[in-house]
Design a protein around this motif. Structure first.
Motif, mmCIF file in Angstrom:
data_model
loop_
_atom_site.group_PDB
_atom_site.id
_atom_site.type_symbol
_atom_site.label_atom_id
_atom_site.label_comp_id
_atom_site.label_asym_id
_atom_site.label_seq_id
_atom_site.Cartn_x
_atom_site.Cartn_y
_atom_site.Cartn_z
ATOM 1 N N SER A 80 0.835 -1.214 0.000
ATOM 2 C CA SER A 80 0.000 0.000 0.000
ATOM 3 C C SER A 80 0.864 1.257 0.000
ATOM 4 O O SER A 80 0.470 2.285 -0.567
ATOM 5 C CB SER A 80 -0.941 0.009 1.212
ATOM 6 N N TRP A 81 2.035 1.194 0.651
ATOM 7 C CA TRP A 81 2.941 2.335 0.649
ATOM 8 C C TRP A 81 3.346 2.684 -0.784
ATOM 9 O O TRP A 81 3.332 3.850 -1.194
ATOM 10 C CB TRP A 81 4.200 2.006 1.451
ATOM 11 N N LYS A 82 3.713 1.665 -1.545
ATOM 12 C CA LYS A 82 4.167 1.887 -2.908
ATOM 13 C C LYS A 82 3.042 2.436 -3.782
ATOM 14 O O LYS A 82 3.270 3.315 -4.624
ATOM 15 C CB LYS A 82 4.694 0.577 -3.492
ATOM 16 N N LYS A 83 1.842 1.927 -3.564
ATOM 17 C CA LYS A 83 0.719 2.372 -4.386
ATOM 18 C C LYS A 83 0.437 3.865 -4.184
ATOM 19 O O LYS A 83 0.225 4.609 -5.152
ATOM 20 C CB LYS A 83 -0.530 1.540 -4.064
ATOM 21 N N PHE A 84 0.443 4.314 -2.935
ATOM 22 C CA PHE A 84 0.131 5.723 -2.699
ATOM 23 C C PHE A 84 1.276 6.646 -3.100
ATOM 24 O O PHE A 84 1.043 7.773 -3.540
ATOM 25 C CB PHE A 84 -0.304 5.947 -1.248
ATOM 26 N N ARG A 85 2.499 6.170 -2.972
ATOM 27 C CA ARG A 85 3.612 6.991 -3.467
ATOM 28 C C ARG A 85 3.492 7.188 -4.978
ATOM 29 O O ARG A 85 3.691 8.297 -5.494
ATOM 30 C CB ARG A 85 4.963 6.354 -3.127
ATOM 31 N N SER A 86 3.131 6.140 -5.679
ATOM 32 C CA SER A 86 2.960 6.240 -7.126
ATOM 33 C C SER A 86 1.845 7.213 -7.491
ATOM 34 O O SER A 86 1.963 7.973 -8.465
ATOM 35 C CB SER A 86 2.663 4.853 -7.718
ATOM 36 N N ILE A 87 0.769 7.218 -6.702
ATOM 37 C CA ILE A 87 -0.352 8.132 -6.943
ATOM 38 C C ILE A 87 0.110 9.580 -6.802
ATOM 39 O O ILE A 87 -0.173 10.431 -7.659
ATOM 40 C CB ILE A 87 -1.514 7.819 -5.976
ATOM 41 N N ALA A 88 0.834 9.873 -5.730
ATOM 42 C CA ALA A 88 1.298 11.245 -5.507
ATOM 43 C C ALA A 88 2.228 11.702 -6.622
ATOM 44 O O ALA A 88 2.105 12.821 -7.152
ATOM 45 C CB ALA A 88 1.995 11.346 -4.150
ATOM 46 N N LEU A 89 3.168 10.852 -7.005
ATOM 47 C CA LEU A 89 4.123 11.237 -8.046
ATOM 48 C C LEU A 89 3.426 11.406 -9.398
ATOM 49 O O LEU A 89 3.819 12.262 -10.205
ATOM 50 C CB LEU A 89 5.241 10.194 -8.134
ATOM 51 N N TYR A 90 2.387 10.627 -9.646
ATOM 52 C CA TYR A 90 1.599 10.764 -10.879
ATOM 53 C C TYR A 90 0.998 12.161 -10.979
ATOM 54 O O TYR A 90 1.089 12.820 -12.027
ATOM 55 C CB TYR A 90 0.506 9.696 -10.883
ATOM 56 N N TRP A 91 0.393 12.640 -9.889
ATOM 57 C CA TRP A 91 -0.252 13.955 -9.925
ATOM 58 C C TRP A 91 0.771 15.089 -9.947
ATOM 59 O O TRP A 91 0.533 16.141 -10.535
ATOM 60 C CB TRP A 91 -1.233 14.095 -8.764
#
Length: 623
Positions: free
Chosen positions: A299-310
């Protein structure tokens, strides 16, 4: 109302505690960080309400009945006016695609079950797809992401920076990442659903148990809908967003969401690397380095990817919903990655536990937290007559080491409107609160759209209740709509009182972002004046702010009925800090530039005669 006779002893003791030795509070951020040069002002908009011109306001109304705002409603003119008001950032609330009750199947979006959606328009904090945006907000839902990208560009062109929400603690019960970037898997796809907990599961489960729709008021106020059948398929059931472990959550639970697993075992223990001792003093760069060789939950990796995407889309900052329900080790991991990519990214967290403030700032690497339970709650108590303002000095003293990190607000999407009967009672009573909230510290100031024209949140929207502008319904915002004036954004329909109120906000906010003193030192003057100065009434509050180039004295009257006339004492300690010799000095109000008084310094102590009417404030500058 409080009783002065029974309260006086306690307040006297309070003032003795805040004696002059504690007055010289130099406001600084953590040692490894630098204060911004100027004040930050965040203008929060509820995106789907901002541009709505429809004034029908039918309870439980549809888009067709009540209307909805679009990204395109944020025209160059609208953004210019927000910038001109004094804002430096705009927080577009409710942008990520969340669950709602409307048919968008023509655009490849599945329908959401009203039994797990709050209201008709849905909660913005039940995100359904983190890699796209709310289709309600687009003129053409097929191009909704491109329309938001265009809004980001227009916002930057207007000289404003962009903040959006990330909701890390929970997601919609029916999450479907229809537009995931290549290689990104949906939440829960690889979960082992046979167990309650596994470190790399994205959710917590109730094995071998079906989800049961909670009891309560009928969805959509009883309106017929093909999906309303008393059932919602979720097998096995997941923990609910607020932590409920029941297969049938209560109607007061966050039943429309499921909780995300960050590697916290059901017994509360941590199943991930912890930060070593002393990391509260380390920079984000050192935090980033620490996590490079660590194995962390999925879950940590998923949310980091979301933030960097935006961030790659041009977003300049994030407001993290219910951040204290997520471990600060995760925030260290994600925020250090964000800051490494773009050091000036604005990171704001919803945290309400004062005992955890420093952990989320120093270990979690948050820039800012809500100053809700300290300054906000105190100001609300004062204006409602439940306490005197003296305790504001103790709050400043207690948070002197982190005061810059505590964002100040009086209005937001979760709280009762400042002008509502349940809060200040009217917009005028809110003005002294706004002056103090804006000028008492170096912290950012936040204004919620409509606040500056006295919006009171009186509408019965449906699922949402009055005193708060609904975040669950399609609704119009009357005072704001009068300023919007059918898309002209010129205030053409405002009353004279509303125009004067907006002018007050404009003067205050623009002064704040250009004042060096408000990024400098604080000295409370309450101790020198309470019970010692004739006619210095219970609801008067005063303090000084200064820098090398600017010296200010702020005096405000929280009373809605009493005019105070008194001789303000400026303590010798402050006179000494300002290096003032005996003599006369003009003090000119910076809000309206129409009131100048004289400060007389005699034998190293200052005096100035002040007359202040109900709900009035002065920001005097030493000339």
């Amino acid at each position: 109302m409080i009783n002065k006779k029974t309260f006086v002893t306690g307040i006297t003791l309070l003032i003795l505690v805040t004696a002059c030795k504690t007055n010289d509070l130099r406001m600084n951020a953590a040692k490894d960080e630098a204060l911004p040069k100027n004040k930050i002002v965040v203008y929060q908009v509820f995106t789907r309400l901002f541009g709505n011109k429809n004034t029908t306001n039918k309870p439980w109304g549809t888009i067709e009945e009540n209307g909805v705002g679009k990204f395109n409603d944020f025209t160059d003119k609208a953004l210019h006016e927000i910038k001109d008001l004094g804002a430096t950032y705009i927080w577009y609330t409710g942008v990520p695609h969340h669950a709602l009750v409307r048919d968008y199947t023509a655009y490849g979006i599945s329908n959401d079950d009203p039994e797990v959606v709050k209201g008709r328009a849905g909660s913005p904090y039940a995100v359904k797809d983190y890699y796209n945006v709310n289709p309600d907000l687009a003129v053409n839902p097929a191009n909704r992401l491109q329309e938001f990208e265009a809004l980001i560009a227009r916002t930057h062109k207007a000289g404003l920076k962009v903040i959006i929400d990330i909701v890390p603690n929970h997601i919609a019960r029916k999450y479907e990442g229809k537009t995931n970037p290549e290689g990104v898997k949906d939440f829960g796809v690889d979960d082992d659903v046979s167990v309650e907990y596994a470190r790399n599961n994205n959710f917590y489960y109730i094995p071998n148990t079906e989800f049961i729709v909670p009891d309560g008021n009928p969805p959509l106020n009883g309106e017929k809908n093909p999906l309303v059948d008393g059932k919602f398929t979720e097998s096995p059931a997941k923990w609910t967003g607020n932590g409920s472990r029941k297969a049938k959550p209560d109607q007061n639970d966050w039943y429309e969401t499921v909780k995300v697993n960050y590697g916290i075992r059901p017994d509360g223990s941590k199943d991930f690397p912890e930060l070593p001792a002393g990391f509260d003093k380390k920079s984000y760069k050192e935090h980033f380095t620490f996590w490079q060789d660590k194995d962390v939950p999925d879950s940590w990796k998923k949310f980091r990817s979301i933030a960097l995407y935006w961030m790659n889309k041009g977003v300049d900052g994030f407001r993290f919903d219910m951040a204290e329900m997520v471990p600060y080790e995760f925030w260290s991991y994600m925020n250090s990655a964000i800051k490494t990519k773009k050091p000036d990214t604005f990171l704001l967290a919803e945290v309400y536990n004062p005992k955890e403030y420093r952990n989320y700032i120093r270990l979690g690497k948050m820039d800012y937290l809500y100053d809700k339970v300290e300054t906000y709650d105190k100001l609300k108590d004062v204006v409602r007559g439940n306490s005197w303002p003296d305790g504001l000095s103790d709050i400043q003293k207690g948070m002197a080491d982190i005061e810059h990190h505590m964002l100040h607000f009086l209005d937001n999407h979760d709280e009762q409107r400042l002008a509502s009967p349940e809060f200040a009672g009217n917009p005028e009573r809110g003005k002294p609160l706004m002056v103090v909230s804006t000028t008492i510290s170096t912290s950012p100031t936040m204004v919620y759209f409509g606040q500056e024209v006295g919006e009171a949140g009186n509408e019965n929207a449906g699922f949402g209740t009055h005193s708060r502008t609904s975040i669950f319904d399609y609704i119009g915002v009357p005072n704001h709509q009068r300023w919007m004036n059918n898309g002209k954004f010129d205030g053409g329909q405002l009353s004279d009182k509303e125009k004067f109120l907006r002018d007050f906000y404009k003067r205050l906010l623009n002064f704040s972002i250009n004042s060096s003193a408000l990024m400098g030192s604080f000295y409370e003057m309450q101790t020198a004046n309470r019970f010692k100065t004739v006619s210095y009434d219970d609801f008067v509050y005063s303090y000084a702010r200064w820098s090398e180039s600017q010296k200010l004295i702020v005096v405000t009257n929280f009373s809605g009925t009493v005019t105070s006339e008194f001789e303000l004492k400026i303590p010798s300690e402050l006179i000494s800090k300002w290096s003032l010799k005996d003599g006369d000095y003009p003090l000119k109000d910076q809000l309206y530039n129409t009131n100048t008084i004289q400060m007389k310094v005699q034998n190293g102590e200052g005096f100035a005669k002040v007359k202040i009417v109900p709900s009035e404030s002065f920001i005097y500058e030493l000339k």
